[in-house]
Design an enzyme around this catalytic site. Structure first.
Site, PDB file in Angstrom:
ATOM      1  N   ASP A   8       0.805  -1.125  -0.014  1.00  0.00           N
ATOM      2  CA  ASP A   8      -0.040   0.048   0.006  1.00  0.00           C
ATOM      3  C   ASP A   8       1.040   1.063   0.057  1.00  0.00           C
ATOM      4  OD1 ASP A   8       0.691   0.268   2.518  1.00  0.00           O
ATOM      5  OD2 ASP A   8      -1.130   0.163   3.525  1.00  0.00           O
ATOM      6  N   CYS A  65       3.082  -3.115   4.097  1.00  0.00           N
ATOM      7  CA  CYS A  65       2.199  -2.182   4.353  1.00  0.00           C
ATOM      8  C   CYS A  65       3.039  -1.468   5.249  1.00  0.00           C
ATOM      9  CB  CYS A  65       0.807  -2.443   4.729  1.00  0.00           C
ATOM     10  SG  CYS A  65       0.342  -3.583   6.181  1.00  0.00           S
ATOM     11  N   THR A  67       2.654  -1.951   8.951  1.00  0.00           N
ATOM     12  CA  THR A  67       3.133  -2.590   9.947  1.00  0.00           C
ATOM     13  C   THR A  67       3.197  -4.152   9.471  1.00  0.00           C
ATOM     14  OG1 THR A  67       0.934  -3.329  10.337  1.00  0.00           O
ATOM     15  CG2 THR A  67       1.896  -1.327  11.650  1.00  0.00           C
ATOM     16  N   HIS A  98       8.609 -24.233   8.906  1.00  0.00           N
ATOM     17  CA  HIS A  98       7.675 -24.951   9.523  1.00  0.00           C
ATOM     18  C   HIS A  98       6.308 -24.760   9.067  1.00  0.00           C
ATOM     19  CE1 HIS A  98      10.010 -25.414  13.526  1.00  0.00           C
ATOM     20  NE2 HIS A  98      10.878 -26.019  12.525  1.00  0.00           N
ATOM     21  N   HIS A 133       5.487 -31.214  10.437  1.00  0.00           N
ATOM     22  CA  HIS A 133       4.950 -30.022  10.208  1.00  0.00           C
ATOM     23  C   HIS A 133       3.947 -30.115   8.953  1.00  0.00           C
ATOM     24  CE1 HIS A 133       7.980 -28.155  12.611  1.00  0.00           C
ATOM     25  NE2 HIS A 133       8.819 -28.652  11.846  1.00  0.00           N
TER      26      HIS A 133
END
Ligand code: RB5
Length: 147
Positions: A8, A65, A67, A98, A133
């Site tokens: 963004d 973005c 964060t 994982h 996993h």
């Protein structure tokens, strides 16, 4: 590896350098936008990149973005996507090893250029470990099918 990349406005400044970083390492990169730092809504770009990754088997995505939070929340709504919100080399490495993550999300406002480079490096160079996993990742994907 083939990558679809998007951001963004709050991640736009590092989208270009990350794209260059990937291309220098020989990866194919499809830039899904935006083309300027004008204000946009991150779910729109999370959707574009996630749908492209889900439709192109074996491909990966990078979403940036402010964060990394909004991008990862939105991306994980798309069937077939395992988007990991990472903060450093270790979390990006574990996201692949994982969780078999197919999209790397991070925030331009919270991670410096050196850390971003190390996350991209870890994500590109770490294979899924499989084994114990495998079943856990299958359970995650089954959750998407349950509604
Ligand atoms: C945009 O201001 C900001 O909210 C966005 O980039 C992101 O951090 C959301 O999670």
């Amino acid at each position: 590896m083939k990558f679809y990349i998007g951001s963004d406005h709050a991640g736009f400044a590092v989208k270009g350098p990350v794209k260059e970083m990937l291309e220098k390492r020989g990866h194919e990169v499809v830039d899904m936008g935006p083309d300027s730092a004008e204000r946009v809504d991150y779910p729109d770009y999370a959707e574009k990149v996630s749908r492209a990754v889900a439709a192109d088997e074996g491909s990966f995505g990078i979403l940036i973005c402010g964060t990394g939070i909004g991008m990862s929340i939105a991306a994980n709504k798309i069937d077939g996507i395992r988007a990991a919100h990472c903060h450093d080399y270790y979390t990006a490495q574990m996201a692949r090893a994982h969780n078999n993550a197919n999209i790397l999300c991070f925030g331009e406002r919270v991670s410096g250029p050196g850390v971003i480079e190390s996350m991209v490096e870890a994500f590109c160079s770490t294979p899924f470990e499989g084994g114990r996993h495998e079943g856990r990742v299958e359970k995650i994907m089954a959750l998407q099918k349950s509604y």
